[in-house]
Design a protein around this motif. Structure first.
Motif, PDB file in Angstrom:
ATOM      1  N   THR A   1     -16.087  18.679 -11.920  1.00  0.00           N
ATOM      2  CA  THR A   1     -16.086  20.000 -12.549  1.00  0.00           C
ATOM      3  C   THR A   1     -16.952  19.990 -13.803  1.00  0.00           C
TER       4      THR A   1
ATOM      5  N   ARG B   1     -16.398  25.744  -5.742  1.00  0.00           N
ATOM      6  CA  ARG B   1     -16.399  24.805  -4.622  1.00  0.00           C
ATOM      7  C   ARG B   1     -17.674  24.940  -3.797  1.00  0.00           C
TER       8      ARG B   1
ATOM      9  N   THR C   1     -16.598  14.815   1.583  1.00  0.00           N
ATOM     10  CA  THR C   1     -15.959  15.231   0.328  1.00  0.00           C
ATOM     11  C   THR C   1     -15.456  16.652   0.511  1.00  0.00           C
TER      12      THR C   1
ATOM     13  N   THR D   1     -11.570  14.288 -10.176  1.00  0.00           N
ATOM     14  CA  THR D   1     -12.100  15.633  -9.915  1.00  0.00           C
ATOM     15  C   THR D   1     -12.659  16.271 -11.180  1.00  0.00           C
ATOM     16  N   LYS D   2     -12.035  15.993 -12.313  1.00  0.00           N
ATOM     17  CA  LYS D   2     -12.462  16.618 -13.566  1.00  0.00           C
ATOM     18  C   LYS D   2     -13.909  16.280 -13.914  1.00  0.00           C
TER      19      LYS D   2
ATOM     20  N   TRP E   1      -7.000  23.412  -8.734  1.00  0.00           N
ATOM     21  CA  TRP E   1      -7.849  22.489  -7.978  1.00  0.00           C
ATOM     22  C   TRP E   1      -9.067  21.973  -8.756  1.00  0.00           C
TER      23      TRP E   1
ATOM     24  N   SER F   1      -8.002  18.485 -10.083  1.00  0.00           N
ATOM     25  CA  SER F   1      -7.236  17.427  -9.422  1.00  0.00           C
ATOM     26  C   SER F   1      -7.273  17.400  -7.903  1.00  0.00           C
TER      27      SER F   1
ATOM     28  N   HIS G   1      -7.441  11.094  -1.765  1.00  0.00           N
ATOM     29  CA  HIS G   1      -7.271  12.112  -2.804  1.00  0.00           C
ATOM     30  C   HIS G   1      -7.767  11.514  -4.126  1.00  0.00           C
TER      31      HIS G   1
ATOM     32  N   TRP H   1     -12.686  19.976  -0.787  1.00  0.00           N
ATOM     33  CA  TRP H   1     -11.899  20.619  -1.829  1.00  0.00           C
ATOM     34  C   TRP H   1     -10.510  21.040  -1.351  1.00  0.00           C
TER      35      TRP H   1
ATOM     36  N   LEU I   1      -9.902  17.343  -5.468  1.00  0.00           N
ATOM     37  CA  LEU I   1     -11.004  16.866  -4.634  1.00  0.00           C
ATOM     38  C   LEU I   1     -10.564  15.639  -3.837  1.00  0.00           C
ATOM     39  N   ARG I   2     -11.053  15.552  -2.604  1.00  0.00           N
ATOM     40  CA  ARG I   2     -10.824  14.395  -1.736  1.00  0.00           C
ATOM     41  C   ARG I   2     -12.167  13.886  -1.242  1.00  0.00           C
ATOM     42  N   SER I   3     -12.307  12.548  -1.176  1.00  0.00           N
ATOM     43  CA  SER I   3     -13.607  11.984  -0.829  1.00  0.00           C
ATOM     44  C   SER I   3     -13.453  10.571  -0.303  1.00  0.00           C
TER      45      SER I   3
END
Length: 401
Positions: free
Chosen positions: A104, A227, A243, A100-101, A277, A280, A95, A245, A282-284
């Protein structure tokens, strides 16, 4: 960097699960699949990382380094899951939290680059709900202000009301969350809790909700969910196939289990979902994230892939000093921040949630970048460990690892 006004500072708001796990012994490192046996420089660096993990009680960590748009290495250390003794590798999914920001911000910059969004025009006309500061109604909120945390949108109610859902994606939609939070009469709205005392553009105030607005803005301007836009325009060109969402899309068998530390135990946490989302969720993997960091530190390009033009990437990393910028920052860019790392000043962003601590650093002058992902909550010890690892890599860019 993250701020103490994020969920990182509120670990007590998520319940401990019923049982803690015994403290693991010193973790072993794992190399990216197919890598050659480590030479002496790699062994020394691996030992350095493991010692930092031991001191900070970090169960699992992944680190990646990039230079001139190319990944130099992406490597895993320790345990992705303590109970099963599953090790972290370059493809383990973490996570990212507030890193994540920056993604975006990159999406917004891409729309600006395409001529579809002016960063300095009011965003309200693009939205299908009213957005106006209740105490400064004549002052419009712009995308640049949202990107720089100077929009006047406050996270006060965001911390008072826990919008997160344990173990699954949020039930509340992004637009529903924003209407509840920002529109008078909404379930989470208050003039004092949803907006600060400062007019838009007047002062820095870290805002998760502001980045949620940017995600909705991207959708309204582009005509598609942000996304989907990022998957096509950012992740696909960089080869970022690990990666995600949403929790629903994230492969559980490859995911790092989040942990809190309590006394002499690691306490397993459920992964969380949240309606905000774009700021905060995003997972990768470290292999994927390092490609993104490589491009961001290299004028928006890596190899044959370009996600932003050099001048657009430079605008993201142009640092300013708005009023009330905290002392731990030396500048605020568009999404990216700037702060001291040892004797260096570098662009960066941290992230955290219960059981998660992440960091990304960029030195665009040297075209170097570093990403570090941990599956344990932020502590003073883990902050020190991540800084030490990042400083080691950025200070010795030519060393073999």
């Amino acid at each position: 960097m993250k701020t103490n006004k994020t969920h990182d500072a509120l670990p007590g708001r998520r319940r401990f699960l019923a049982a803690g796990l015994a403290l693991a012994s010193a973790p072993a490192f794992g190399l990216t699949g197919g890598a050659a046996p480590p030479d002496s420089a790699s062994r020394e660096f691996n030992a350095f990382v493991l010692e930092q993990m031991r001191q900070a009680r970090i169960p699992g960590l992944a680190v990646g380094s990039a230079r001139d748009g190319v990944t130099r290495f992406a490597r895993g250390f320790g345990y992705a899951d303590i109970e099963s003794r599953r090790m972290v590798d370059a493809d383990t999914v973490f996570h990212l939290a507030s890193i994540t920001k920056t993604v975006t911000a990159t999406a917004i910059a891409w729309l600006h680059e395409q001529g579809r969004l002016d960063l300095d025009e009011p965003v309200a006309p693009h939205l299908d709900f009213p957005l106006r500061h209740p105490r400064h109604r004549a002052a419009a909120i712009t995308a640049r202000q949202l990107l720089m945390h100077t929009s006047g949108i406050s996270d006060a109610n965001y911390y008072r009301i826990d919008f997160r859902t344990p173990g699954r994606d949020a039930d509340l939609s992004l637009q529903g969350f924003l209407r509840d939070y920002l529109v008078p009469g909404g379930k989470a709205y208050s003039a004092e809790g949803s907006f600060s005392a400062h007019a838009p553009g007047a002062a820095w105030d870290y805002s998760n909700v502001g980045f949620a607005v940017l995600g909705e803005l991207a959708a309204r301007v582009s005509g598609e969910d942000m996304r989907e836009l990022t998957r096509r325009e950012l992740f696909a060109p960089l080869g970022m196939t690990s990666t995600f969402w949403t929790l629903a899309d994230t492969p559980a068998a490859r995911s790092a289990t989040p942990y809190l530390t309590a006394d002499s135990a690691y306490v397993r946490q459920l992964s969380i979902g949240s309606p905000d989302w774009p700021g905060s969720m995003l997972r990768s993997s470290i292999a994927d994230l390092t490609r993104y960091v490589a491009a961001s530190a290299n004028g928006g390009a890596t190899g044959d892939a370009r996600i932003l033009r050099p001048q657009t990437m430079a605008e993201l990393l142009l640092m300013r000093q708005p009023a009330q910028l905290p002392a731990w920052l030396t500048g605020q860019g568009l999404g990216w921040m700037q702060g001291r790392l040892g004797d260096r000043i570098v662009a960066n962003h941290w992230g955290g949630d219960p059981g998660v601590f992440t960091a990304a650093y960029l030195d665009p002058d040297a075209r170097c970048g570093v990403a570090i992902l941990c599956n344990v909550s932020t502590s003073e010890a883990s902050k020190a460990a991540i800084k030490n690892i990042a400083l080691r890599l950025l200070s010795r860019p030519d060393e073999a690892y």
